[in-house]
Design a protein around this motif. Sequence first.
Motif, short mmCIF file in Angstrom:
data_model
loop_
_atom_site.label_atom_id
_atom_site.label_comp_id
_atom_site.label_asym_id
_atom_site.label_seq_id
_atom_site.Cartn_x
_atom_site.Cartn_y
_atom_site.Cartn_z
N MET A 1 6.55 -60.51 6.90
CA MET A 1 5.44 -60.33 7.67
C MET A 1 4.54 -59.41 7.31
N LYS A 2 4.91 -58.22 6.72
CA LYS A 2 4.29 -57.15 6.25
C LYS A 2 3.23 -57.77 5.23
N LEU A 3 3.62 -58.66 4.36
CA LEU A 3 2.79 -59.12 3.36
C LEU A 3 1.75 -60.11 4.14
N LEU A 4 1.78 -60.58 5.06
CA LEU A 4 0.77 -61.52 5.93
C LEU A 4 -0.06 -60.41 6.50
N ALA A 5 0.43 -59.18 7.10
CA ALA A 5 -0.76 -58.32 7.49
C ALA A 5 -1.59 -57.60 6.42
N LEU A 6 -0.83 -57.36 5.34
CA LEU A 6 -1.74 -56.78 4.16
C LEU A 6 -2.83 -57.61 3.63
N ALA A 7 -2.46 -58.96 3.55
CA ALA A 7 -3.35 -60.13 3.22
C ALA A 7 -4.44 -60.20 4.01
N ALA A 8 -4.08 -60.20 5.32
CA ALA A 8 -5.18 -60.42 6.40
C ALA A 8 -6.10 -59.14 6.30
N ALA A 9 -5.55 -57.86 6.33
CA ALA A 9 -6.26 -56.63 6.22
C ALA A 9 -7.41 -56.79 4.57
N LEU A 10 -6.76 -57.12 3.62
CA LEU A 10 -7.71 -57.26 2.68
C LEU A 10 -8.75 -58.18 2.73
N THR A 11 -8.49 -59.38 3.40
CA THR A 11 -9.71 -60.42 3.75
C THR A 11 -10.66 -59.87 4.82
N LEU A 12 -10.20 -59.00 5.65
CA LEU A 12 -11.22 -58.37 6.38
C LEU A 12 -12.27 -57.16 5.38
N VAL A 13 -11.35 -56.43 4.51
CA VAL A 13 -12.37 -55.50 3.97
C VAL A 13 -13.02 -56.34 2.93
N THR A 14 -12.53 -57.21 2.44
CA THR A 14 -13.59 -57.86 1.22
C THR A 14 -14.73 -58.82 2.00
N GLY A 15 -14.34 -59.28 3.05
CA GLY A 15 -15.37 -60.10 3.86
C GLY A 15 -16.44 -59.19 4.30
N ALA A 16 -16.12 -57.79 4.80
CA ALA A 16 -17.13 -56.87 5.29
C ALA A 16 -17.91 -56.33 4.06
N ALA A 17 -17.13 -56.24 2.77
CA ALA A 17 -17.97 -55.71 1.88
C ALA A 17 -19.07 -56.93 1.29
N HIS A 18 -18.70 -58.11 1.27
CA HIS A 18 -19.68 -59.28 0.89
C HIS A 18 -20.68 -59.56 1.94
N ALA A 19 -20.49 -59.34 3.29
CA ALA A 19 -21.52 -59.17 4.34
C ALA A 19 -22.40 -58.23 4.06
N GLN A 20 -22.01 -57.05 3.74
CA GLN A 20 -22.91 -55.86 3.23
C GLN A 20 -24.01 -56.11 2.16
N THR A 21 -23.32 -56.59 1.01
CA THR A 21 -24.21 -57.06 -0.15
C THR A 21 -25.05 -58.20 0.23
N SER A 22 -24.67 -59.41 1.06
CA SER A 22 -25.38 -60.38 1.32
C SER A 22 -26.60 -59.97 2.23
N ALA A 23 -26.31 -59.03 3.15
CA ALA A 23 -27.64 -58.37 3.98
C ALA A 23 -28.61 -57.87 3.38
N GLN A 24 -27.99 -57.05 2.11
CA GLN A 24 -29.00 -56.23 1.35
C GLN A 24 -29.79 -57.26 0.64
N LYS A 25 -29.37 -58.19 0.26
CA LYS A 25 -30.16 -58.86 -0.69
C LYS A 25 -31.00 -59.64 0.22
N ALA A 26 -31.09 -59.97 1.58
CA ALA A 26 -31.95 -60.63 2.47
C ALA A 26 -33.34 -59.78 2.44
N GLN A 27 -34.32 -60.75 2.33
CA GLN A 27 -35.45 -60.01 2.40
C GLN A 27 -36.05 -59.38 3.67
N SER A 28 -36.37 -58.24 4.09
CA SER A 28 -36.76 -57.89 5.29
C SER A 28 -38.41 -57.55 5.11
#
Length: 97
Positions: A1-28
């Motif tokens: 159960m702890k392993l599942l929670a750890l994997a979910a937390a890592l997915t959220l962190v890496t997803g947020a980091a990816h969203a920030q880098t892709s938002a910076q690449k978008a041309q405003s």
Amino acid sequence: MKLLALAAALTLVTGAAHAQTSAQKAQSPTNNEASKIGGYAPTAPLFSGGVAPPPGTQVVFVPNTQTPTEAFPPPAPKESYPICKRGQFDGCRQRGG
């Protein structure tokens, strides 16, 4: 159960980091391009010189005398409106109407 929670937390962190880098690449739009876009933004600065009035100066607020229809006139009607397609709601008319 702890392993599942750890994997979910890592997915959220890496997803947020990816969203920030892709938002910076978008041309405003730059300030020069933003002025060409249009909209309701004022064309001139609020204060002359770009600074607020000095302290102690009496500032008078005057209400606008225009009605909303005068300030923001509706667009002119089209000659004809086609039948709406599935998922379309603007610039068309409903069937049977």
